[in-house]
Design a protein around this motif. Structure first.
Motif, PDB file in Angstrom:
ATOM      1  N   ARG A   5       0.846  -1.198   0.000  1.00 26.74           N
ATOM      2  CA  ARG A   5       0.000   0.000   0.000  1.00 26.74           C
ATOM      3  C   ARG A   5       0.880   1.246   0.000  1.00 26.74           C
ATOM      4  NH1 ARG A   5       2.138   2.052   4.459  1.00 26.74           N
ATOM      5  NH2 ARG A   5       1.717   1.087   6.449  1.00 26.74           N
ATOM      6  N   ALA A   7       0.463   5.037   1.414  1.00 30.00           N
ATOM      7  CA  ALA A   7      -0.462   5.604   2.406  1.00 30.00           C
ATOM      8  C   ALA A   7      -0.192   7.080   2.699  1.00 30.00           C
ATOM      9  CB  ALA A   7      -0.356   4.783   3.685  1.00 30.00           C
ATOM     10  N   PRO A   8      -0.412   7.939   1.723  1.00 29.05           N
ATOM     11  CA  PRO A   8      -0.160   9.358   1.987  1.00 29.05           C
ATOM     12  C   PRO A   8      -1.301   9.981   2.807  1.00 29.05           C
ATOM     13  CG  PRO A   8      -1.059   9.103  -0.210  1.00 29.05           C
ATOM     14  CD  PRO A   8      -0.923   7.714   0.366  1.00 29.05           C
ATOM     15  N   SER A   9      -0.969  11.015   3.535  1.00 27.35           N
ATOM     16  CA  SER A   9      -2.014  11.806   4.177  1.00 27.35           C
ATOM     17  C   SER A   9      -2.432  12.887   3.191  1.00 27.35           C
ATOM     18  CB  SER A   9      -1.476  12.485   5.435  1.00 27.35           C
ATOM     19  OG  SER A   9      -1.124  11.515   6.368  1.00 27.35           O
ATOM     20  N   ARG A  39      -4.058   4.090   0.061  1.00 28.17           N
ATOM     21  CA  ARG A  39      -4.738   4.309   1.331  1.00 28.17           C
ATOM     22  C   ARG A  39      -4.566   5.755   1.753  1.00 28.17           C
ATOM     23  NH1 ARG A  39      -2.066   1.427   6.197  1.00 28.17           N
ATOM     24  NH2 ARG A  39      -1.370   3.478   6.836  1.00 28.17           N
ATOM     25  N   ASP A  41      -4.508   8.339   4.455  1.00 29.36           N
ATOM     26  CA  ASP A  41      -4.393   8.432   5.915  1.00 29.36           C
ATOM     27  C   ASP A  41      -4.988   9.766   6.360  1.00 29.36           C
ATOM     28  OD1 ASP A  41      -3.219   5.989   5.861  1.00 29.36           O
ATOM     29  OD2 ASP A  41      -1.268   6.614   6.668  1.00 29.36           O
ATOM     30  N   TYR A 182      -2.668   7.891  13.679  1.00 28.69           N
ATOM     31  CA  TYR A 182      -2.182   7.100  12.548  1.00 28.69           C
ATOM     32  C   TYR A 182      -1.719   5.700  12.958  1.00 28.69           C
ATOM     33  CZ  TYR A 182       2.007   5.389  10.262  1.00 28.69           C
ATOM     34  OH  TYR A 182       2.968   4.570   9.771  1.00 28.69           O
ATOM     35  N   SER A 186      -3.252   2.722  11.061  1.00 35.35           N
ATOM     36  CA  SER A 186      -2.384   2.088  10.078  1.00 35.35           C
ATOM     37  C   SER A 186      -2.262   0.582  10.357  1.00 35.35           C
ATOM     38  CB  SER A 186      -1.013   2.754  10.141  1.00 35.35           C
ATOM     39  OG  SER A 186      -0.145   2.158   9.235  1.00 35.35           O
ATOM     40  N   ARG A 200       8.643   2.059   3.421  1.00 31.17           N
ATOM     41  CA  ARG A 200       8.439   3.473   3.735  1.00 31.17           C
ATOM     42  C   ARG A 200       9.757   4.091   4.155  1.00 31.17           C
ATOM     43  NH1 ARG A 200       4.478   2.103   8.850  1.00 31.17           N
ATOM     44  NH2 ARG A 200       5.985   0.934  10.079  1.00 31.17           N
ATOM     45  N   HIS A 204      10.393   6.137   9.736  1.00 32.24           N
ATOM     46  CA  HIS A 204       9.365   5.306  10.384  1.00 32.24           C
ATOM     47  C   HIS A 204       9.930   4.102  11.136  1.00 32.24           C
ATOM     48  CE1 HIS A 204       5.618   7.180   9.148  1.00 32.24           C
ATOM     49  NE2 HIS A 204       6.145   7.403   7.963  1.00 32.24           N
TER      50      HIS A 204
END
Ligand code: GLU
Length: 442
Positions: A5, A7-9, A39, A41, A182, A186, A200, A204
């Motif tokens: 996935r 998963a940007p905000s 996805r 976020d 998150y 997540s 990522r 992280h």
């Protein structure tokens, strides 16, 4: 089944750093006939907007990074609630009442005493009566209770990693205003969607340690994690401040080609050479995450320019036909015109500049010492119509008449005809030059 996935905000535009993450996850899914999820976020309702979400979709589509499924966290609050209940039942989620100021003070004290600023878990010592009293006058947030053990995983890029859970604060999963953070969202999503690989940024890594414990507490399967290095500017400076100017849409507006961006970012920071590829499939075929290194990766936006130029020069007439027609080149002339200019386009829109020059003529560029020579040469210009032999015939005649040869012959003529020292092969361009202003000077 491989599932990845991106998963940007949706709180801003995608930039080159995000693209790297998106691309790696995309390529892993495609390499394994798996599923690639987009996805959003968007648990932060104040900063997330539908406009940014739309911009993210648009940018990915422009790059050809298609996703098989779209999810958004704001639609799953019930699920996160249920997960929070599960964690509470297991004694892994506890209520805390410290205000941000109090937490800040605690951190400062710890740092002053030379201790790591890890949350001291004092909320765990509160009695039910104390908690009841606190609930009357302040909001509470909820933290996940880490098991104090070493958390280990084999990272797809960084190799064997381990983090001592005791060196990390118990992560807050639910804020004082009830917003799920998150980390919880997540983890629930990764478990529910069966995500098998998470690639990522290396910012992280610590999150990963805590997320592994939360996933396990929820009874889910831990995906394979890989953390790519962060991009820096060409001399190693942090890119974060400049990322605003490296938004994908700005690069698109500047004429950068998707394949130039993809070719660079799919290999930059790895032991494989950066080579322009003509389609994503070629990039996917040669992609290997284990070839990437841990060191920060230097990114220079200038590198996108030669790749873009090369990509454009490789385009076939068929691929450019519509653009060429749109700028007004007559159909009969269009294939030859493309052959004449294809090597000389920095961006696609440059083609309009060359066509305008052919149609309207260029202001001649004539050095003082070439004035007489150019005037004499113009008198020898062949009658129209011109074809690919015209330049050769003409320059031969000028050579015979003036005795000039080589660069001294060709360069002043090129500059007189097109007003610049560089450009397309003159033999190919000349048939398209409808106006030669230098000829009108004599
Ligand atoms: N929304 C998070 C970010 O953009 C996603 C991180 C992750 O891949 O889990 O940093």
């Amino acid at each position: 089944m491989t599932t990845t996935r991106f998963a940007p905000s949706p709180t801003g535009f995608l930039h080159v750093g995000n693209l790297r993450t998106a691309l790696f996850n995309y390529m892993i899914a495609r390499q394994n006939d798996g599923e690639f999820i987009l996805r959003l976020d968007d648990t932060d309702p104040e900063r997330s907007t539908e406009e940014f979400a739309a911009a993210i979709r648009e940018d990915l589509t422009w790059l050809g990074l298609t996703w098989d499924r779209e999810e958004k966290q704001s639609a799953r609050l019930e699920r996160y609630n249920a997960a929070a209940d599960t964690l509470r039942e297991k004694g892994r989620l506890y209520e805390c009442f410290e205000s941000p100021t109090e937490l800040d003070l605690k951190r400062k004290k710890q740092l002053n005493m030379g201790k790591p600023p890890v949350y001291d878990r004092s909320a765990l010592t509160l009695s039910e009566a104390e908690k009841d009293a606190l609930r009357q006058d302040r909001p509470s947030h909820w933290r996940f209770k880490l098991d104090h053990e070493r958390i280990e995983w084999k990272d797809g890029i960084l190799g064997d990693l381990s983090i001592d859970a005791a060196s990390v604060s118990d992560p807050v999963l639910i804020r004082g205003d009830g917003q799920f953070l998150y980390t919880l969202a997540s983890v629930c999503d990764d478990v529910d969607y069966g995500v098998t690989h998470v690639v990522r940024g290396s910012d992280h890594v610590t999150n990963t340690a805590t997320q592994i414990q939360i996933i396990q507490a929820l009874g889910g399967n831990v995906p394979q994690f890989a953390h790519h290095s962060l991009l820096t500017g060409p001399s190693g400076e942090a890119l974060s401040k400049r990322l605003g100017t490296l938004a994908l849409r700005d690069l698109r507006d500047a004429g950068i080609e998707p394949m130039a961006l993809l070719s660079l970012l799919a290999r930059l920071g790895s032991s494989d050479p950066v080579e322009l590829r003509s389609n994503i499939d070629e990039l996917i075929a040669g992609f290997d995450l284990s070839h990437f290194g841990a060191a920060p990766t230097k990114f220079d936006v200038e590198d996108l320019k030669p790749l873009t130029k090369k990509f454009i020069s490789n385009l076939t007439f068929e691929e450019m036909k519509d653009t060429i027609r749109a700028i007004g080149v007559p159909d009969a002339q269009a294939p030859d015109f493309w052959e004449a200019v294809r090597e000389n386009l920095e961006t696609r829109s440059d083609i309009g500049r060359w066509w305008k020059l052919c149609r309207d003529g260029a202001e001649p560029l004539i050095d003082e010492e070439d004035k007489d020579f150019v005037r004499d040469a113009m008198r020898l210009l062949p009658e129209r119509p011109w074809n690919k032999e015209t330049w050769g015939t003409w320059t031969k005649a000028v050579q015979d008449a003036t005795g000039r040869k080589g660069r001294g012959l060709f360069m002043p003529l090129r500059k007189a005809l097109i007003g610049q020292p560089h450009g397309p092969d003159m033999a190919k361009l000349m048939p398209h030059l409808q106006v030669v202003k230098a000829a009108q000077l004599s």
